[in-house]
Design an enzyme around this catalytic site. Structure first.
Site, PDB file in Angstrom:
ATOM      1  N   LYS A   1      55.352 147.683  37.474  1.00 12.30           N
ATOM      2  CA  LYS A   1      56.521 148.519  37.816  1.00 12.30           C
ATOM      3  C   LYS A   1      57.343 147.843  38.911  1.00 12.30           C
ATOM      4  CE  LYS A   1      56.009 152.061  40.798  1.00 12.30           C
ATOM      5  NZ  LYS A   1      56.872 152.000  41.983  1.00 12.30           N
ATOM      6  N   ASN A   2      56.666 147.379  39.964  1.00 10.06           N
ATOM      7  CA  ASN A   2      57.392 146.874  41.135  1.00 10.06           C
ATOM      8  C   ASN A   2      57.962 145.471  40.950  1.00 10.06           C
ATOM      9  OD1 ASN A   2      56.950 149.292  42.270  1.00 10.06           O
ATOM     10  ND2 ASN A   2      55.352 148.620  43.679  1.00 10.06           N
TER      11      ASN A   2
ATOM     12  N   ARG B   1      61.486 155.384  55.801  1.00 10.14           N
ATOM     13  CA  ARG B   1      61.902 154.251  54.950  1.00 10.14           C
ATOM     14  C   ARG B   1      63.368 153.847  55.130  1.00 10.14           C
ATOM     15  NH1 ARG B   1      58.871 154.622  49.316  1.00 10.14           N
ATOM     16  NH2 ARG B   1      59.259 152.400  49.416  1.00 10.14           N
TER      17      ARG B   1
ATOM     18  N   ASP C   1      49.604 150.094  48.824  1.00  7.24           N
ATOM     19  CA  ASP C   1      49.609 150.882  47.589  1.00  7.24           C
ATOM     20  C   ASP C   1      48.219 151.117  47.015  1.00  7.24           C
ATOM     21  OD1 ASP C   1      52.744 149.456  46.353  1.00  7.24           O
ATOM     22  OD2 ASP C   1      52.317 150.943  47.894  1.00  7.24           O
TER      23      ASP C   1
ATOM     24  N   ARG D   1      55.198 158.395  37.522  1.00  3.14           N
ATOM     25  CA  ARG D   1      56.166 157.407  38.008  1.00  3.14           C
ATOM     26  C   ARG D   1      55.601 156.000  37.952  1.00  3.14           C
ATOM     27  NH1 ARG D   1      59.002 158.702  43.490  1.00  3.14           N
ATOM     28  NH2 ARG D   1      59.974 156.768  42.773  1.00  3.14           N
TER      29      ARG D   1
ATOM     30  N   CYS E   1      60.839 159.624  51.978  1.00  2.48           N
ATOM     31  CA  CYS E   1      59.982 160.221  50.952  1.00  2.48           C
ATOM     32  C   CYS E   1      58.660 160.597  51.599  1.00  2.48           C
ATOM     33  CB  CYS E   1      59.779 159.257  49.791  1.00  2.48           C
ATOM     34  SG  CYS E   1      58.712 157.879  50.211  1.00  2.48           S
TER      35      CYS E   1
END
Ligand code: EPZ
Length: 422
Positions: free
Chosen positions: A22-23, A122, A309, A401, A117
């Site tokens: 994803k990233n 952030r 993460d 997500r 978030c």
């Protein structure tokens, strides 16, 4: 507003294949803005964040499709609306990484500030500092970043370090902008994450001139134009790490295919130190645990340090260790929304500033819990696999997500996860 019902404890066994990252996909999708024409990206996962990114690019003027092989085809011939709207960027912070490419290509961009978030405030000050160094004029307007470079961008030596070290998407934004800037740019204290390496490799395949890839000093010789590309994104090391913890927490053996151990050495090292075996096997590894779970002290850091993460997932595992562990979160100091939820499942966790003391318990007990962000929700799923009884996890959209239909990946391995739509 789907809910998961997860029965435990279970033991997982079998083979699971890791999806594309994803990233890595998100900034690479944004990079297609730099090269007018049709680009094809392979192994882009089917995730809600990817769909939001696709929507963002469509609003700029791009055309996007998925072909029968599942490849994402992006036609960026026309960019007639260089605006990243609030209602999209607020749903996916990575939307900020269209700013650099838009500025480089259109010499103007208006992108909503992403806002905070569950894992922290952030800010994007380092992104803006870097773009200003490249010659952009930047102002804030009603919650939007308005950036202009009427004569284009100009290469420069830029220091990108911040209070918490390097910034991943900040590096991505400046790297992409610098590819079309006049002259040479040197990015000092650049992020070295595998996702940034993948982005730089993709940009070079588009005709960019980037050296120092994988190091904290990236050198970019600006070029006049870039070409559309066909590119395969790397496997998702965070998804792979999550599956490794699933094998460890359920004390069985899992074959994990399509994962690159060199991208994950900080994680593999910690797992091996607490009694989990991780053996390389062609294009993947075999993960197993036979004995009790040992203790470990973990401090999250930018790559090649321990990834933030995977902090929550390791906390769920260490909650069942024989003794005390300490987890220090140095990248997002407030990233502990999962602590209270794991304690609802009879874990014994105590927060002390940017650290959590994890006192191992004999067993976890099922309870209704609330997902707060992507990786916290992954940790709750892992804890539920080991907990006694049926755990209910609310707000599953968080996990969608970053994990493609996780119940369909884990149930064939022996998990008992039911998704209920409410
Ligand atoms: C990327 O976010 C990832 N997101 C995050 O993964 C990941 O947690 C993070 O990097 C760190 O590895 C994507 O790639 C889409 P940062 P990013 O800028 O780039 C501070 C997931 O779970 N900072 O490297 O937004 C910042 O507040 C997500 O998949 C500034 O102070 O993170 C943080 O404390 C969550 N000013 C630290 O730097 C800035 O301008 C690192 O953030 C930028 C960042």
């Amino acid at each position: 507003m789907d809910i998961f019902h997860i029965e435990g404890p279970v033991t997982l066994a079998g083979t699971v294949t890791v999806n594309g990252s994803k990233n890595a996909s998100l900034p690479i999708m944004a990079a297609t803005i730099l090269a007018p024409g049709k680009s094809t990206l392979r192994s882009v996962p089917h995730l809600s964040d990817i769909s939001v990114c696709a929507e963002l690019l469509k609003r700029l003027g791009c055309k996007l499709t998925r072909n029968t092989n599942g490849d994402v085809c992006i036609d960026s011939t026309t960019i007639d609306n260089p605006i990243g709207e609030y209602e999209i960027v607020r749903r996916m912070r990575a939307g900020i990484c269209i700013l650099g490419p838009l500025l480089a290509r259109c010499h103007t961009a208006k992108v909503s500030l992403p806002g905070g978030c569950a894992i922290g405030v952030r800010p994007v000050d380092i992104h803006l500092r870097g773009l200003t160094e490249l010659g952009a004029q930047i102002r804030m307007e009603n919650g939007y970043i308005v950036a202009e470079a009427p004569n284009g961008l100009k290469g420069k030596e830029i220091f990108m370090g911040g209070t918490f070290g390097s910034t991943v998407l900040g590096t991505a934004n400046i790297l992409m902008a610098a590819t079309l800037a006049k002259g040479k740019t040197v990015i000092e204290s650049a992020a070295c994450e595998p996702e940034i390496v993948d982005l730089a490799n993709c940009l070079n395949k588009m005709g960019a001139k980037i050296t120092g890839i994988g190091s904290p000093r990236l050198i970019v010789e600006g070029v006049d134009q870039l070409q559309p590309v066909e590119y395969q994104v790397i496997p998702d090391r965070i998804e792979a790490g999550t599956f490794m913890v699933a094998a460890a927490i359920t004390a069985e053996e899992l074959k994990i295919k399509n994962c690159r151990l060199p991208d994950m050495m900080a994680v593999v090292d910690k797992l091996r130190n607490i009694g989990v075996t991780v053996d390389a096997e062609n294009n993947g590894c075999v993960v197993a645990r036979t004995g009790s779970i040992g203790t470990a002290d973990i401090t999250t850091q930018p790559f090649p340090g321990f990834p933030t993460d995977l902090q929550a997932q390791l906390m769920a595992l260490l909650a069942l260790a024989r003794g005390n562990s300490v987890i220090i979160e140095k990248v997002f100091p407030d990233r502990f929304m999962h602590v209270a939820e794991l304690n609802r499942m009879a874990a014994n966790l105590r927060k002390e500033g940017p650290a959590v003391i994890v006192a191992g318990v004999e067993k976890l007990i099922a309870a209704p819990v609330m997902a707060s962000d992507l990786r916290a929700s992954a940790a709750l799923v892992l804890a539920a696999l080991a907990a006694e009884g049926t755990t209910t996890i609310n707000r599953v959209y968080h996990i969608d997500r970053g994990y493609e239909k996780i119940e369909r990946r884990l149930n064939p391995l022996g998990a008992k996860i039911t998704r209920q739509s409410v």
